[in-house]
Motif scaffolding. Structure first.
Motif, PDB file in Angstrom:
ATOM      1  N   ASN A 102      67.353  56.077  10.339  1.00 35.41           N
ATOM      2  CA  ASN A 102      67.401  57.301   9.537  1.00 35.41           C
ATOM      3  C   ASN A 102      68.273  57.176   8.288  1.00 35.41           C
ATOM      4  O   ASN A 102      68.271  58.064   7.441  1.00 35.41           O
ATOM      5  CB  ASN A 102      67.846  58.486  10.402  1.00 35.41           C
ATOM      6  N   ARG A 152      58.364  71.847  11.853  1.00 34.06           N
ATOM      7  CA  ARG A 152      58.989  71.046  10.804  1.00 34.06           C
ATOM      8  C   ARG A 152      58.413  71.257   9.392  1.00 34.06           C
ATOM      9  O   ARG A 152      57.878  70.323   8.781  1.00 34.06           O
ATOM     10  CB  ARG A 152      58.938  69.562  11.188  1.00 34.06           C
ATOM     11  N   ASP A 175      59.700  73.598   3.413  1.00 34.83           N
ATOM     12  CA  ASP A 175      59.963  74.649   2.419  1.00 34.83           C
ATOM     13  C   ASP A 175      61.319  74.490   1.733  1.00 34.83           C
ATOM     14  O   ASP A 175      61.444  74.756   0.534  1.00 34.83           O
ATOM     15  CB  ASP A 175      59.837  76.034   3.077  1.00 34.83           C
ATOM     16  N   VAL A 201      68.663  67.815   6.947  1.00 33.80           N
ATOM     17  CA  VAL A 201      69.012  66.452   6.552  1.00 33.80           C
ATOM     18  C   VAL A 201      68.062  65.977   5.447  1.00 33.80           C
ATOM     19  O   VAL A 201      68.481  65.538   4.372  1.00 33.80           O
ATOM     20  CB  VAL A 201      68.935  65.503   7.783  1.00 33.80           C
ATOM     21  N   GLU A 235      75.559  64.616   7.786  1.00 40.85           N
ATOM     22  CA  GLU A 235      75.313  63.439   8.622  1.00 40.85           C
ATOM     23  C   GLU A 235      75.785  62.148   7.950  1.00 40.85           C
ATOM     24  O   GLU A 235      75.777  62.039   6.706  1.00 40.85           O
ATOM     25  CB  GLU A 235      73.796  63.327   8.881  1.00 40.85           C
ATOM     26  N   THR A 292      70.583  66.148  18.060  1.00 40.09           N
ATOM     27  CA  THR A 292      69.322  66.412  18.775  1.00 40.09           C
ATOM     28  C   THR A 292      68.617  65.102  19.143  1.00 40.09           C
ATOM     29  O   THR A 292      67.923  65.039  20.155  1.00 40.09           O
ATOM     30  CB  THR A 292      68.395  67.321  17.929  1.00 40.09           C
ATOM     31  N   ASP A 293      68.804  64.059  18.337  1.00 41.18           N
ATOM     32  CA  ASP A 293      68.116  62.783  18.613  1.00 41.18           C
ATOM     33  C   ASP A 293      68.681  62.066  19.840  1.00 41.18           C
ATOM     34  O   ASP A 293      68.183  61.000  20.221  1.00 41.18           O
ATOM     35  CB  ASP A 293      68.195  61.852  17.386  1.00 41.18           C
ATOM     36  N   PHE A 327      65.239  71.787  17.192  1.00 39.83           N
ATOM     37  CA  PHE A 327      63.770  71.767  17.227  1.00 39.83           C
ATOM     38  C   PHE A 327      63.263  72.630  18.380  1.00 39.83           C
ATOM     39  O   PHE A 327      63.826  72.621  19.475  1.00 39.83           O
ATOM     40  CB  PHE A 327      63.252  70.330  17.366  1.00 39.83           C
TER      41      PHE A 327
HETATM   42  C1  LIG Z   1      64.162  60.439   9.212  1.00 44.37           C
HETATM   43  C2  LIG Z   1      65.253  61.304   9.684  1.00 44.37           C
HETATM   44  O1  LIG Z   1      66.381  61.231   9.217  1.00 44.37           O
HETATM   45  N1  LIG Z   1      64.949  62.163  10.665  1.00 44.37           N
HETATM   46  C3  LIG Z   1      66.001  63.008  11.212  1.00 44.37           C
HETATM   47  C4  LIG Z   1      66.123  64.249  10.340  1.00 44.37           C
HETATM   48  O2  LIG Z   1      64.851  64.881  10.328  1.00 44.37           O
HETATM   49  P1  LIG Z   1      64.580  66.025   9.240  1.00 44.37           P
HETATM   50  O3  LIG Z   1      65.243  65.689   7.977  1.00 44.37           O
HETATM   51  O4  LIG Z   1      63.103  66.245   9.233  1.00 44.37           O
HETATM   52  O5  LIG Z   1      65.287  67.254   9.952  1.00 44.37           O
HETATM   53  P2  LIG Z   1      65.936  68.543   9.267  1.00 44.37           P
HETATM   54  O6  LIG Z   1      67.407  68.415   9.329  1.00 44.37           O
HETATM   55  O7  LIG Z   1      65.299  68.758   7.941  1.00 44.37           O
HETATM   56  O8  LIG Z   1      65.444  69.688  10.261  1.00 44.37           O
HETATM   57  C5  LIG Z   1      66.332  70.588  10.858  1.00 44.37           C
HETATM   58  C6  LIG Z   1      65.600  71.883  11.152  1.00 44.37           C
HETATM   59  O9  LIG Z   1      65.270  72.514   9.930  1.00 44.37           O
HETATM   60  C7  LIG Z   1      63.895  72.852   9.874  1.00 44.37           C
HETATM   61  N2  LIG Z   1      63.457  72.725   8.465  1.00 44.37           N
HETATM   62  C8  LIG Z   1      63.730  71.588   7.771  1.00 44.37           C
HETATM   63  C9  LIG Z   1      63.342  71.449   6.452  1.00 44.37           C
HETATM   64  C10 LIG Z   1      62.683  72.502   5.839  1.00 44.37           C
HETATM   65  O10 LIG Z   1      62.305  72.451   4.658  1.00 44.37           O
HETATM   66  N3  LIG Z   1      62.435  73.645   6.559  1.00 44.37           N
HETATM   67  C11 LIG Z   1      62.808  73.776   7.864  1.00 44.37           C
HETATM   68  O11 LIG Z   1      62.570  74.815   8.490  1.00 44.37           O
HETATM   69  C12 LIG Z   1      63.243  71.831  10.806  1.00 44.37           C
HETATM   70  O12 LIG Z   1      61.982  72.269  11.277  1.00 44.37           O
HETATM   71  C13 LIG Z   1      64.277  71.715  11.902  1.00 44.37           C
HETATM   72  O13 LIG Z   1      64.119  72.783  12.817  1.00 44.37           O
HETATM   73  O14 LIG Z   1      67.116  65.119  10.899  1.00 44.37           O
HETATM   74  C14 LIG Z   1      66.792  65.596  12.223  1.00 44.37           C
HETATM   75  C15 LIG Z   1      67.882  66.568  12.643  1.00 44.37           C
HETATM   76  O15 LIG Z   1      69.074  65.896  12.806  1.00 44.37           O
HETATM   77  C16 LIG Z   1      66.644  64.417  13.175  1.00 44.37           C
HETATM   78  O16 LIG Z   1      66.184  64.891  14.424  1.00 44.37           O
HETATM   79  C17 LIG Z   1      65.641  63.400  12.637  1.00 44.37           C
HETATM   80  O17 LIG Z   1      65.673  62.228  13.424  1.00 44.37           O
END
Ligand SMILES: CC(=O)N[C@H]1[C@@H](OP(=O)(O)OP(=O)(O)OC[C@H]2O[C@@H](n3ccc(=O)[nH]c3=O)[C@H](O)[C@@H]2O)O[C@H](CO)[C@@H](O)[C@@H]1O
Ligand SMILES: C=C(OP(=O)(O)O)C(=O)O
Length: 438
Positions: free
Chosen positions: A23, A127, A130, A176, A201, A317-318, A341
């Motif tokens: 990641n 996921r 937005d 993230v 992070e 969460t991972d 999630f």
């Molecule tokens: C490649 C990578 O680094 N993946 C990690 C990254 O995923 P990723 O970057 O996709 O995860 P996010 O931190 O963005 O997601 C956190 C939460 O925000 C929500 N959300 C996110 C973006 C957005 O535009 N809108 C929205 O609603 C997601 O659905 C989720 O419920 O962080 C997650 C949370 O630590 C980890 O589980 C993933 O392993």
């Protein structure tokens, strides 16, 4: 499809190398699009997700050379985005891996336009992206969704060129990926960008370190407010990917479940302080040692402890599925709550097939430890759920057969070799043999 078979009941002993973080490596590779000069990344793990990002970047025109580390250490990738042939990230490549959306910020910032397929939902949740899109709009981007694609364009300057400008982006909750996309876009935008409620992070800090080496000025990475001074252009850089804290936590829990004593070579305890605390409460011994982290468990099983996932610096969460596998054999009960999630308990029915006692109510799972799991054929639907079944298999009596191994290949570099070298009885069974033996 290949299978993994684990014959449980053996403690783990020895040294286990921790690879570079998936990641961290994925956004760092996307950052290669920000410069015409070469970017050299060391300690890159050998994973299907890295291959997916390589294919996507090559399709944009990035030249990528890989130097294999013959001694099992991480690979070195040299990326050169001197000539970009397309700013379109097609559905076929993006759907394989959500992190593909990280090309959006860099393409838009450097070339003034980008068309990137919407990644869509996945097994662990809806996921959406937005926050990425709203954040880019604050930097002046015009963003539309058309036919399943994000079409983004930077504003035109009086000179005719297209360039994002700095802005203030206040995220309503922590993301993230959105923080990473915005940091990369802001590094080439005109003026200063402030990201409020940014993710903290270690992978964000690693990306900031790289962008700084490339010439951007970044303050506050690792805190909830990040300020980025954009540059007209960025230079190449040489960078080493941080160790994988999720892989570290996974193997620490493997020792917790199987027993034994293992040094996780290259692991940094400081990257997983909350995990070290929780595992300590559960009765594991974790000690930073020269070159890594020692993890040990004596004859007694671990103790049930409650845990809730949270953005960093909370429990990741991972590692929730792996922690749940550990708690299935704990003395006592554990309440596990998933806050990131909405659908990340798919390992529960599979662990149940192995004799685990777990009841789910909304976002919480009550795990009551049992004295012994039993091996079973199991199936998983995502990366961390799959590895939780491998961990459960290490503690179970008899054989556990894990199907859909491709999930593991996304995120665990040489998993079978690493666990076997520490005494686990685990093998990868190729498709043909698996079919012949069924
Ligand atoms: C490649 C990578 O680094 N993946 C990690 C990254 O995923 P990723 O970057 O996709 O995860 P996010 O931190 O963005 O997601 C956190 C939460 O925000 C929500 N959300 C996110 C973006 C957005 O535009 N809108 C929205 O609603 C997601 O659905 C989720 O419920 O962080 C997650 C949370 O630590 C980890 O589980 C993933 O392993
Ligand atoms: C959820 C994960 O990855 P991704 O965001 O790439 O799906 C993960 O690494 O556990």
């Amino acid at each position: 499809m290949d299978q993994i078979r684990v014959h449980g009941g053996r403690p783990l002993h020895g040294r286990l190398p921790i690879s570079g973080a998936k990641n961290a490596a994925l956004p760092l590779m996307a950052a290669g699009l920000l410069t015409a000069e070469p970017l050299r990344l060391a300690n890159v793990p050998r994973l299907a997700d890295i291959a997916s990002m390589t294919s996507l970047l090559r399709q944009h025109g990035v030249r990528i050379e890989r130097l294999d580390a013959s001694d099992g250490a991480g690979d070195t990738l040299t990326l050169s985005a001197e000539e970009i042939v397309s700013t379109v990230a097609p559905y076929d490549l993006v759907r394989k891996m959500r992190a593909s959306v990280l090309v959006l910020g860099p393409l838009l910032a450097r070339f003034g336009e980008a068309t990137v397929s919407l990644p869509g939902g996945c097994a662990i949740g809806n996921r959406p992206v937005d926050l990425h899109l709203k954040g880019l709009a604050e930097l002046g981007a015009e963003v539309e969704i058309e036919n399943g694609y994000i079409k983004a364009g930077a504003p035109r300057s009086p000179g005719g060129g297209r360039r994002l400008h700095g802005g203030r982006v206040a995220f309503p909750f922590v993301s993230v990926g959105a923080t990473e996309n915005l940091m990369m876009a802001a590094a080439l935008a005109g003026g200063e960008t402030e990201l409020v409620n940014a993710a903290r992070e270690p992978e964000i800090v690693d990306l900031a370190r790289l962008l700084t080496s490339m010439g951007a000025t970044i303050e506050g990475a690792g805190t909830d407010t990040v300020r980025i001074q954009g540059r007209e252009s960025l230079s190449g850089a040489v960078h080493r990917v941080i160790p994988d804290r999720i892989e570290t936590g996974t193997y620490a829990m493997a020792v917790g479940i199987a027993g034994g004593e293992v040094v996780l070579d290259g692991a940094e305890a400081g990257l997983i302080a909350s995990v070290v605390d929780t595992l300590g409460d559960a009765g594991l011994r974790l000690e930073p040692v020269e070159g890594g982290l020692l993890v040990a468990r004596g004859a007694d099983p671990v103790i049930g402890v409650d845990m809730m996932t949270e953005p960093y610096p909370g429990f990741p969460t991972d590692l929730q599925a792996q922690f749940m596998a550990l708690m299935t054999v704990a003395k006592g009960a554990s309440m596990i709550t998933e806050t990131i999630f909405e659908n990340r308990f798919m390992h529960v029915p599979e662990l149940g097939r192995m004799g685990a006692n777990i009841n789910v109510h909304h976002a919480s799972a009550m795990v009551r430890g049992v004295p012994q799991l039993t091996g079973a054929p199991v199936m998983a639907t995502d990366l961390r759920a799959s590895v939780s079944l491998v961990l459960a298999g290490l503690a179970a009596s008899g054989t556990t057969t894990i199907n859909r191994v491709y999930h593991l290949d996304r995120g665990y570099d040489r998993l079978v070799d690493k666990l076997s070298a520490c005494g686990a009885h685990i093998e990868r069974v190729p498709t043909e043999r698996a079919a012949a033996e069924e």
